[in-house]
Design a protein around this motif. Structure first.
Motif, PDB file in Angstrom:
ATOM      1  N   ASP A  51       1.080   9.918  -2.523  1.00 24.47           N
ATOM      2  CA  ASP A  51       1.020   8.486  -2.829  1.00 24.47           C
ATOM      3  C   ASP A  51       2.263   8.087  -3.616  1.00 24.47           C
ATOM      4  O   ASP A  51       3.143   8.923  -3.885  1.00 24.47           O
ATOM      5  CB  ASP A  51      -0.282   8.115  -3.548  1.00 24.47           C
ATOM      6  CG  ASP A  51      -0.415   8.733  -4.944  1.00 24.47           C
ATOM      7  OD1 ASP A  51       0.583   9.254  -5.492  1.00 24.47           O
ATOM      8  OD2 ASP A  51      -1.519   8.681  -5.495  1.00 24.47           O
ATOM      9  N   ILE A  57      -2.049  13.629  -1.215  1.00 24.80           N
ATOM     10  CA  ILE A  57      -3.228  13.123  -0.518  1.00 24.80           C
ATOM     11  C   ILE A  57      -3.772  14.290   0.304  1.00 24.80           C
ATOM     12  O   ILE A  57      -3.196  14.660   1.328  1.00 24.80           O
ATOM     13  CB  ILE A  57      -2.880  11.918   0.388  1.00 24.80           C
ATOM     14  CG1 ILE A  57      -2.232  10.806  -0.433  1.00 24.80           C
ATOM     15  CG2 ILE A  57      -4.112  11.420   1.119  1.00 24.80           C
ATOM     16  CD1 ILE A  57      -1.657   9.678   0.404  1.00 24.80           C
ATOM     17  N   SER A  68       5.120  -0.668   6.341  1.00 21.06           N
ATOM     18  CA  SER A  68       4.954   0.338   5.292  1.00 21.06           C
ATOM     19  C   SER A  68       6.324   0.781   4.796  1.00 21.06           C
ATOM     20  O   SER A  68       7.286   0.815   5.566  1.00 21.06           O
ATOM     21  CB  SER A  68       4.198   1.556   5.820  1.00 21.06           C
ATOM     22  OG  SER A  68       2.894   1.232   6.194  1.00 21.06           O
ATOM     23  N   GLN A 107       6.049  10.330   1.433  1.00 25.80           N
ATOM     24  CA  GLN A 107       5.520   9.609   0.279  1.00 25.80           C
ATOM     25  C   GLN A 107       5.315   8.156   0.705  1.00 25.80           C
ATOM     26  O   GLN A 107       6.230   7.515   1.204  1.00 25.80           O
ATOM     27  CB  GLN A 107       6.469   9.674  -0.908  1.00 25.80           C
ATOM     28  CG  GLN A 107       5.905   8.981  -2.134  1.00 25.80           C
ATOM     29  CD  GLN A 107       6.844   9.034  -3.325  1.00 25.80           C
ATOM     30  OE1 GLN A 107       8.053   9.101  -3.169  1.00 25.80           O
ATOM     31  NE2 GLN A 107       6.268   9.014  -4.510  1.00 25.80           N
ATOM     32  N   ILE A 108       4.083   7.677   0.534  1.00 25.96           N
ATOM     33  CA  ILE A 108       3.752   6.303   0.898  1.00 25.96           C
ATOM     34  C   ILE A 108       3.994   5.433  -0.334  1.00 25.96           C
ATOM     35  O   ILE A 108       3.229   5.474  -1.293  1.00 25.96           O
ATOM     36  CB  ILE A 108       2.298   6.190   1.371  1.00 25.96           C
ATOM     37  CG1 ILE A 108       2.055   7.136   2.553  1.00 25.96           C
ATOM     38  CG2 ILE A 108       1.972   4.748   1.748  1.00 25.96           C
ATOM     39  CD1 ILE A 108       0.602   7.282   2.940  1.00 25.96           C
ATOM     40  N   LEU A 111       1.922   0.583   1.504  1.00 24.62           N
ATOM     41  CA  LEU A 111       1.200   0.763   2.749  1.00 24.62           C
ATOM     42  C   LEU A 111       1.035  -0.567   3.463  1.00 24.62           C
ATOM     43  O   LEU A 111       0.437  -1.500   2.925  1.00 24.62           O
ATOM     44  CB  LEU A 111      -0.174   1.388   2.479  1.00 24.62           C
ATOM     45  CG  LEU A 111      -0.998   1.776   3.693  1.00 24.62           C
ATOM     46  CD1 LEU A 111      -0.265   2.822   4.528  1.00 24.62           C
ATOM     47  CD2 LEU A 111      -2.352   2.320   3.257  1.00 24.62           C
TER      48      LEU A 111
END
Length: 154
Positions: A51, A57, A68, A107-108, A111
């Motif tokens: 994250d 995650i 995103s 790595q988000i 989103l």
């Protein structure tokens, strides 16, 4: 050796860039992941997901849609391929070299949501003196087109 080949044989083949630098300084990178077979089963390796705070995650990776913002860690995998082609009536073996970028970790940062793409996410900017859709729906435009077509008929 690959750099040597590229310098001496620039005109023999096409160079396809692995990345593209965008006007705003960001880099768009082409990545792909291939399946492999293990004990008769096809497996698609999955990158690790994190994250925005760096927490891994473990399960329930969300669907990642357009808009995103991601940071992607890749592994550069060099390759060489050979093929035989005809050139001036003769068979010639051509060797091509390249590099594939495989995603290892993602790595988000932000989103995006399904259907949540905006003009900004495509890099569009506002043009004040251009077309304004206002509150008209697609159906309104379709009806106007029908009326215009009927008026044009002889």
């Amino acid at each position: 050796m690959v750099a040597d080949f590229a310098e001496n044989h620039e005109k023999d083949g096409e160079t396809i860039p692995v990345y593209k630098e965008l006007e705003d300084g960001r880099i768009m990178l082409r990545v792909k992941q291939k399946t492999f077979e293990y004990k008769g089963e096809k497996i698609l390796p999955q990158p690790l997901f994190f994250d925005a705070k760096g927490k891994r995650i473990e399960s329930g990776v969300p669907n990642i849609y357009g808009g995103s913002k991601l940071v992607v860690g890749v592994e550069a995998v060099p390759f060489a391929t050979q093929e035989t082609v005809r050139e001036n009536g003769k068979r010639v073996t051509v060797t091509s070299f390249g590099v594939t970028m495989r995603p290892k970790a993602v790595q988000i940062v932000e989103l995006g949501t399904m259907g949540g793409a905006s003009a900004d996410s495509f890099g569009f900017e506002s043009h004040e003196d251009g077309f304004d859709a206002g509150s008209q729906s697609f159906a309104d435009y379709a009806e106007e087109d029908k009326q215009d077509a009927a008026e044009d008929d002889f």
